[in-house]
Design a protein around this motif. Structure first.
Motif, PDB file in Angstrom:
ATOM      1  N   LEU A  82       6.183   5.851  -6.459  1.00 24.53           N
ATOM      2  CA  LEU A  82       5.539   4.643  -5.971  1.00 24.53           C
ATOM      3  C   LEU A  82       6.162   3.406  -6.639  1.00 24.53           C
ATOM      4  O   LEU A  82       6.416   2.399  -5.988  1.00 24.53           O
ATOM      5  N   ARG A  90      10.167  -5.522  -4.283  1.00 24.45           N
ATOM      6  CA  ARG A  90      10.342  -6.720  -5.126  1.00 24.45           C
ATOM      7  C   ARG A  90      11.798  -7.158  -5.176  1.00 24.45           C
ATOM      8  O   ARG A  90      12.104  -8.344  -5.076  1.00 24.45           O
TER       9      ARG A  90
ATOM     10  N   ASP B  65      -0.607  -6.397  -9.452  1.00 31.03           N
ATOM     11  CA  ASP B  65       0.431  -5.381  -9.250  1.00 31.03           C
ATOM     12  C   ASP B  65      -0.039  -4.015  -9.752  1.00 31.03           C
ATOM     13  O   ASP B  65       0.104  -3.001  -9.071  1.00 31.03           O
ATOM     14  N   ILE B  72      -3.061   2.577  -4.586  1.00 32.79           N
ATOM     15  CA  ILE B  72      -2.237   3.357  -3.649  1.00 32.79           C
ATOM     16  C   ILE B  72      -2.145   4.809  -4.117  1.00 32.79           C
ATOM     17  O   ILE B  72      -2.305   5.752  -3.337  1.00 32.79           O
ATOM     18  N   PRO B  77      -3.772   5.414   0.834  1.00 37.06           N
ATOM     19  CA  PRO B  77      -4.254   4.682   2.011  1.00 37.06           C
ATOM     20  C   PRO B  77      -3.392   4.878   3.261  1.00 37.06           C
ATOM     21  O   PRO B  77      -2.203   5.158   3.153  1.00 37.06           O
ATOM     22  N   MET B  78      -4.020   4.702   4.394  1.00 38.07           N
ATOM     23  CA  MET B  78      -3.318   4.710   5.675  1.00 38.07           C
ATOM     24  C   MET B  78      -2.763   3.295   5.935  1.00 38.07           C
ATOM     25  O   MET B  78      -3.046   2.358   5.193  1.00 38.07           O
ATOM     26  N   ALA B  79      -2.027   3.176   7.044  1.00 43.38           N
ATOM     27  CA  ALA B  79      -1.225   1.971   7.300  1.00 43.38           C
ATOM     28  C   ALA B  79      -1.981   0.647   7.109  1.00 43.38           C
ATOM     29  O   ALA B  79      -1.496  -0.248   6.421  1.00 43.38           O
ATOM     30  N   LEU B  82      -2.854  -0.055   3.570  1.00 42.86           N
ATOM     31  CA  LEU B  82      -1.610  -0.188   2.825  1.00 42.86           C
ATOM     32  C   LEU B  82      -1.044  -1.594   2.989  1.00 42.86           C
ATOM     33  O   LEU B  82      -0.587  -2.215   2.026  1.00 42.86           O
ATOM     34  N   ARG B  83      -1.106  -2.109   4.221  1.00 44.33           N
ATOM     35  CA  ARG B  83      -0.653  -3.486   4.474  1.00 44.33           C
ATOM     36  C   ARG B  83      -1.458  -4.456   3.624  1.00 44.33           C
ATOM     37  O   ARG B  83      -0.918  -5.403   3.053  1.00 44.33           O
ATOM     38  N   ILE B  86      -0.151  -4.125  -0.017  1.00 44.79           N
ATOM     39  CA  ILE B  86       1.193  -4.715  -0.147  1.00 44.79           C
ATOM     40  C   ILE B  86       1.087  -6.238   0.003  1.00 44.79           C
ATOM     41  O   ILE B  86       1.770  -7.005  -0.695  1.00 44.79           O
ATOM     42  N   ILE B  89       0.095  -7.824  -3.229  1.00 46.50           N
ATOM     43  CA  ILE B  89       1.233  -7.901  -4.156  1.00 46.50           C
ATOM     44  C   ILE B  89       2.103  -9.114  -3.826  1.00 46.50           C
ATOM     45  O   ILE B  89       2.487  -9.893  -4.706  1.00 46.50           O
ATOM     46  N   ARG B  90       2.387  -9.295  -2.533  1.00 40.89           N
ATOM     47  CA  ARG B  90       3.247 -10.416  -2.133  1.00 40.89           C
ATOM     48  C   ARG B  90       2.579 -11.756  -2.430  1.00 40.89           C
ATOM     49  O   ARG B  90       3.214 -12.679  -2.936  1.00 40.89           O
ATOM     50  N   TYR B 212       0.706 -10.829   8.825  1.00 43.80           N
ATOM     51  CA  TYR B 212       1.179  -9.439   8.805  1.00 43.80           C
ATOM     52  C   TYR B 212       0.054  -8.478   8.418  1.00 43.80           C
ATOM     53  O   TYR B 212      -0.122  -7.413   9.033  1.00 43.80           O
ATOM     54  N   GLN B 218       5.082  -9.137  12.442  1.00 44.17           N
ATOM     55  CA  GLN B 218       5.678 -10.296  11.787  1.00 44.17           C
ATOM     56  C   GLN B 218       5.238 -11.550  12.544  1.00 44.17           C
ATOM     57  O   GLN B 218       5.164 -11.531  13.780  1.00 44.17           O
TER      58      GLN B 218
END
Lengths: 240, 240
Positions: A82, A90, B65, B72, B77-79, B82-83, B86, B89-90, B212, B218
């Protein structure tokens, strides 16, 4: 047998991510090299090429992000893998930014070439770019090899880049003060120098990510700097 | 019963991430506001506070982070979820950069206050900061509400920010040319303006991430700009 198959497929997913990052890294280095070359040689055609080349990194980042999400959803990785995948997300983000910075340098070529600038300024910029690109190359080699041997050089070289940027900053200010006709071009050169200094920072970010991927730990923080926030020097004006 | 328990625990993980992001967002907004205020009022004490405050965002990003990776690994997690993760994090990465840019403005307060600068320059910077902060606030509201109603305003406001930055850039160059004694301070103000313009870009990044997370797509790309790479204008010199 089934497990081995899954492991192999998984390995190939991780390899795919690593190879996309390597390709993005090579592309970003080339963009920065060519942007600085275009600036120094007043090559507008090369500058245009660099601007166009940036789309490749935007696309690369999207691909890495999407692949990473698919891999996590499909393989349900454990902590080590992971980290590897989050690391790829990143690093591709940092490389995409390096490309933006290279593109921004290329866009400034026209404005800079409108007036003649002293050769020493360009030499300074070239030297700064060389140092930042060495940093980037070495950090990407570290990512490829997973060897932490040279990681301790990263902070030192980042300090060198900052020092060289500061000296160039002073030189540019001096030229601007000497003759107001230099102001516009030198301002663009200031931003070019700043962009290169930022590329060094992104290389340092990547080093920190690689360290985290390989060790599972945060990279030890910088040596604490003396608190000088009340008597701020130019040296302090690099981002961190 | 067991599944429900897992779902609830999972919800609370996602809520934790969202609440950390909201706190980071509020902190980043305050830092930028106070950095600009310190600049305009020559308040060195406030500038020092902003510099120190940045550590909170660095820590916030690390926390997000680490929590994201734990979630995770533990919840697989499923999609959709997960989005979400993620995305967190972004966004925390963008907010950490906004904090860096605010800190960098604060660090320049000393250099700028050494010479007296025209009030109109500060008014211009304040207006630019207000626009960028409105963008950031609205984007963070969109993240909190998951409503895409106002997302279309993001690109338009980013264009406004770029236009205002370009006009401020020209004004600063004019002051530098009028009197070489303005050069050092105006150069720092140029970088402050650039930092604020970049804060607008990070807000736009966050909007794209929210889009997203919510839609799985996108965000539609910007209206294609006319190709002017051979006759580069100041307008083109904003990063993208």
């Amino acid at each position: 047998m089934q497990t081995q198959h899954i492991v192999r497929a998984y390995d190939s997913d991780l390899k795919y991510l690593a190879s996309r990052i390597a390709a993005m890294g090579g592309h970003a280095e080339r963009m920065v090299e060519q942007a600085v070359q275009a600036l120094v040689t007043s090559d507008l055609g090369l500058a245009k090429k660099v601007v166009e080349d940036d789309a490749v990194l935007d696309e690369g980042q999207r691909e890495v992000d999407e692949k990473a999400i698919v891999v996590i959803a499909k393989r349900q990785p454990m902590a080590d893998d992971l980290r590897e995948i989050i690391g790829a997300i990143r690093i591709s983000g940092d490389l995409e930014r390096v490309g933006d910075l290279g593109k921004n340098i290329a866009k400034r070529v026209v404005a800079v070439t409108e007036t003649q600038q002293p050769l020493s300024l360009f030499r300074g910029l070239e030297a700064l770019a060389e140092l930042a690109l060495t940093q980037l190359k070495e950090v990407l080699d570290t990512y490829a090899s997973r060897s932490m041997d040279r990681i301790s050089f990263v902070r030192d070289r980042d300090d060198q880049i900052d020092a060289m940027y500061t000296s160039l900053f002073r030189e540019l200010l001096t030229y601007m003060m000497e003759d107001p006709r230099n102001i516009t071009a030198c301002t663009h050169l200031l931003f070019c120098a700043k962009n290169i200094e930022r590329i060094g920072d992104h290389a340092t970010n990547i080093a920190e990510t690689v360290y985290y991927v390989v060790t599972g730990q945060q990279m030890p923080p910088e040596r604490p700097k003396e608190d000088k926030s009340h008597k701020v020097m130019l040296e302090d004006l690099v981002d961190d």
